[in-house]
Scaffold this active site. Structure first.
Site, short mmCIF file in Angstrom:
data_model
loop_
_atom_site.label_atom_id
_atom_site.label_comp_id
_atom_site.label_asym_id
_atom_site.label_seq_id
_atom_site.Cartn_x
_atom_site.Cartn_y
_atom_site.Cartn_z
CD1 TRP A 196 2.77 -5.71 -8.03
CD2 TRP A 196 3.65 -7.61 -6.96
NE1 TRP A 196 4.20 -5.63 -8.29
CE2 TRP A 196 4.67 -6.61 -7.76
CE3 TRP A 196 4.01 -8.72 -6.43
CZ2 TRP A 196 6.14 -7.08 -7.74
CZ3 TRP A 196 5.48 -9.21 -6.46
CH2 TRP A 196 6.45 -8.29 -7.36
CD GLU A 207 5.58 1.18 6.24
OE1 GLU A 207 6.67 0.62 5.92
OE2 GLU A 207 5.14 1.44 7.48
CB CYS A 253 9.40 -4.71 1.55
SG CYS A 253 8.37 -5.05 2.74
CB ALA A 301 -2.10 -2.01 -1.03
CE LYS A 337 -3.63 1.77 -7.72
NZ LYS A 337 -3.61 0.56 -8.16
CD GLU A 378 12.68 -3.30 -3.64
OE1 GLU A 378 12.19 -2.32 -3.97
OE2 GLU A 378 12.26 -3.77 -2.54
P1 NAD Z 1 4.54 -0.15 -7.03
O1 NAD Z 1 4.98 1.41 -6.51
O2 NAD Z 1 4.72 -0.22 -8.63
O3 NAD Z 1 2.75 0.02 -6.98
C1 NAD Z 1 2.38 -0.02 -5.65
C2 NAD Z 1 0.92 0.37 -5.90
O4 NAD Z 1 1.24 1.78 -6.34
C3 NAD Z 1 0.33 -0.27 -7.03
O5 NAD Z 1 -1.03 -0.42 -6.65
C4 NAD Z 1 0.34 0.64 -8.14
O6 NAD Z 1 -0.84 0.59 -9.04
C5 NAD Z 1 0.21 2.13 -7.62
N1 NAD Z 1 0.87 3.08 -8.24
C6 NAD Z 1 1.84 2.89 -9.26
N2 NAD Z 1 2.14 4.16 -9.78
C7 NAD Z 1 1.38 5.19 -9.10
C8 NAD Z 1 1.25 6.53 -9.36
N3 NAD Z 1 1.88 7.37 -10.07
N4 NAD Z 1 0.50 7.16 -8.43
C9 NAD Z 1 -0.41 6.45 -7.54
N5 NAD Z 1 -0.20 5.20 -7.34
C10 NAD Z 1 0.45 4.41 -8.12
O7 NAD Z 1 5.03 -1.26 -6.25
P2 NAD Z 1 4.63 -2.81 -6.49
O8 NAD Z 1 5.50 -3.29 -7.84
O9 NAD Z 1 3.18 -3.10 -6.35
O10 NAD Z 1 5.26 -3.48 -5.33
C11 NAD Z 1 6.82 -3.74 -4.88
C12 NAD Z 1 7.50 -2.61 -4.41
O11 NAD Z 1 6.53 -2.31 -2.74
C13 NAD Z 1 8.99 -3.02 -3.80
O12 NAD Z 1 9.52 -1.75 -4.00
C14 NAD Z 1 8.72 -3.57 -2.41
O13 NAD Z 1 9.93 -3.31 -1.54
C15 NAD Z 1 7.73 -2.42 -1.85
N6 NAD Z 1 7.13 -2.94 -0.74
C16 NAD Z 1 7.19 -2.18 0.45
C17 NAD Z 1 6.82 -2.88 1.59
C18 NAD Z 1 7.16 -1.96 2.94
O14 NAD Z 1 6.26 -2.53 4.00
N7 NAD Z 1 8.01 -1.45 3.02
C19 NAD Z 1 5.72 -3.91 1.58
C20 NAD Z 1 5.54 -4.47 0.59
C21 NAD Z 1 6.23 -3.94 -0.73
#
Ligand code: NAD
Length: 494
Positions: free
Chosen positions: A152, A251, A285, A150, A176, A382
């Site tokens: 943040w 997502e 998002c 998930a 996680k 974005e």
């Molecule tokens: P992120 O992709 O950087 O991180 C999301 C999660 O993935 C975190 O828990 C992170 O530790 C984990 N992660 C990072 N690298 C990884 C890897 N190589 N393998 C496995 N896990 C990994 O995203 P963020 O910065 O936490 O959140 C912002 C993003 O989330 C934005 O792009 C937003 O649009 C998107 N988002 C989408 C939705 C939806 O419903 N579509 C909802 C909320 C946020």
């Protein structure tokens, strides 16, 4: 000592100390270190997955009614802890406590209540005699251990959207959360245990994406990876899952258009645009990010949006009068501010905001930009901050094609009083959700999920069960003959 100080992993119904090292977490609204988190090691991830696997047989064999009863008790227990959950959510994200209290926590509890009911509505097709001499039926079965990751921005809500459909359908889970915001997910798991959810059904591992996230996706006992986060990491998850042919649910990012047609209620559209682009400091998002406005309304719309944005109070998230708290981190604010600066450098106009106020945390003013090109970075990528770009259009075709000119397809809104136009816009805009004369609200009963680079699969609603269950065809023969007539095609009875 609070329970969480015993460790920042939640395995098999108890807090544990992670053995993957200790890392500081900063409160983004103050810039100060708030706590030291112990991260999970690969062995801790393995232990969490094994705890979930051990809990699966008993949990999956409960009747829907029994699982529902557990979830109803869980919702009651969560309600009793709502204030604490809201305080932790604000402390880790920098979002206003008003938002945590009135949006994040009630929304999460509503989702638990919804899935308590939906658990009893898991259906397959009714039985049918399709081959004449046999009866076919479908069984809808849980998949096993789900590994969920998930982001943040709405830490608890995003965790709940992953956990609830999974466990309501009889799966067990290892979540996680983002390493920036693990607090409410850990509390959620602890409250689940206090409410009587069996140990091992909900486990939480805390750590970086690269180490802990990847170990979770790759673990052989994890049967499905469910991810909410950025498109770039989503693609990486898909790549890793392809090594074992694991099911994935993604997502991902968004860049929602807000289309204001010539007959729209200008005041309502301007309020919708401001709330839609600054909610959660724009770290949403589905946030409104690209306003396409009919040229006859463009000047009035942008002037009103700028005025409303300038009046917003940005600052201390604990103050009930604050409209917008901080962004998630100094690093993220740097990214937002560089994108705005590059738009400015390429000739765009900043009608509101466009700067960080003089405050110690990661704050940024609500920002309205005009004069950017459709193919520029600020319109196409974005930002994930409180930044709205407005562009004019002249015809309906132009508006729809500008709205669809994006790699993303998560959400969109159209503002008009013309019912025919409403129906055309709803059909033609490429997004998982199209609001009409509204932008942002969601309900547990309706699906949420993207098209195009915004991912696939659905969170919330009964549609989410499609992700978290396997459909099995069971065919029962009525035939009493030893040699069945269709077998003649293969070998004749001699
Ligand atoms: P992120 O992709 O950087 O991180 C999301 C999660 O993935 C975190 O828990 C992170 O530790 C984990 N992660 C990072 N690298 C990884 C890897 N190589 N393998 C496995 N896990 C990994 O995203 P963020 O910065 O936490 O959140 C912002 C993003 O989330 C934005 O792009 C937003 O649009 C998107 N988002 C989408 C939705 C939806 O419903 N579509 C909802 C909320 C946020």
């Amino acid at each position: 000592m609070t329970a969480m100080e015993l460790g920042h992993q939640y395995l098999d119904g108890a807090y544990r100390i992670g053995t993957g090292g200790v890392f500081d977490r900063v409160n983004p609204a103050t810039g100060l270190v708030a706590e030291s988190l112990d991260y999970a090691s690969l062995q801790d991830v393995d232990a969490a997955v094994k705890a979930a696997a051990a809990a699966f047989p008993a949990w999956s064999r409960l009747t829907p009614g029994e699982r529902s009863e557990h979830l109803l008790k869980f919702a009651v227990e969560l309600t009793a802890h709502a204030d604490h959950l809201a305080a932790v959510e604000t402390a880790q994200t920098g979002k206003t406590v008003r938002m945590s209290h009135e949006f994040d926590i009630p929304g999460s509890i509503d989702n638990v209540n919804f899935f308590a009911g939906a658990a009893r509505q898991l259906q397959g097709l009714a039985a049918g005699d399709y081959a004449g001499n046999s009866t076919s039926m479908t069984r809808r079965e849980p998949i096993g251990v789900i590994g969920s990751i998930a982001p943040w921005n709405y830490p608890l809500q995003m965790a709940v959207w992953k956990i609830l459909p999974a466990i309501a359908a009889g799966n067990t889970i290892v979540l996680k959360p983002s390493e920036l915001t693990p607090g409410t997910s850990l509390l959620f798991a602890q409250i689940a245990t206090a409410a009587g959810i069996p140990n091992g059904v909900i486990n939480v591992v805390v750590g970086s994406g690269r180490e802990v996230g990847e170990a979770l996706v790759r673990h052989p006992l994890v049967k499905m990876s469910s991810f909410t986060g950025s498109t770039v990491v989503g693609r990486r998850i898909m790549e890793m899952a392809s090594e074992t042919g694991k099911r994935v649910h993604l997502e991902l990012g968004g860049k929602a258009p807000l289309v204001v047609f010539a007959d729209a209620d200008l005041e309502a559209a301007a309020h919708g645009a401001v709330a839609g682009s600054t909610i959660n400091a724009g770290q949403d998002c589905t946030a409104a990010t690209r306003a396409y406005v009919h040229s006859s309304l463009f000047e009035a719309f942008t002037a009103r949006v700028a005025e409303l944005m300038e009046a917003m109070v940005v600052g201390d998230p604990l103050d009930q009068d604050t409209d917008m708290g901080s962004l998630i981190s100094e690093t993220h604010r740097g990214k937002v501010s560089s994108m705005v600066q590059r738009a400015r450098d390429s000739g765009a106009r900043i009608l509101a905001g466009g700067y960080a106020p003089e405050l110690p945390g990661a704050f940024y003013r609500p920002t309205l930009i005009t004069g950017a090109a459709q193919d520029s970075e600020i319109v196409q990528e974005e930002v994930f901050g409180p930044v709205l770009v407005a562009l004019p259009f002249d015809t309906e075709d132009e508006a729809i094609s500008l709205a669809n000119d994006s790699p993303f397809g998560l959400a969109a809104s159209a503002w008009t009083k013309d019912v025919n136009l409403v129906m055309r816009a709803a059909a033609e805009i490429e997004a998982g959700c199209v609001w009409i004369n509204e932008h942002i609200p969601m309900v547990s009963e309706m699906p949420h999920g993207g098209f195009k680079s915004s991912g696939f699969g659905k969170d919330m609603s009964s549609y989410s069960f499609e992700e978290y269950t396997n459909i099995k065809h069971v065919m029962i023969s009525h035939d009493t003959a030893v040699h069945r007539s269709w077998q003649d095609t293969v070998f004749r009875q001699r």
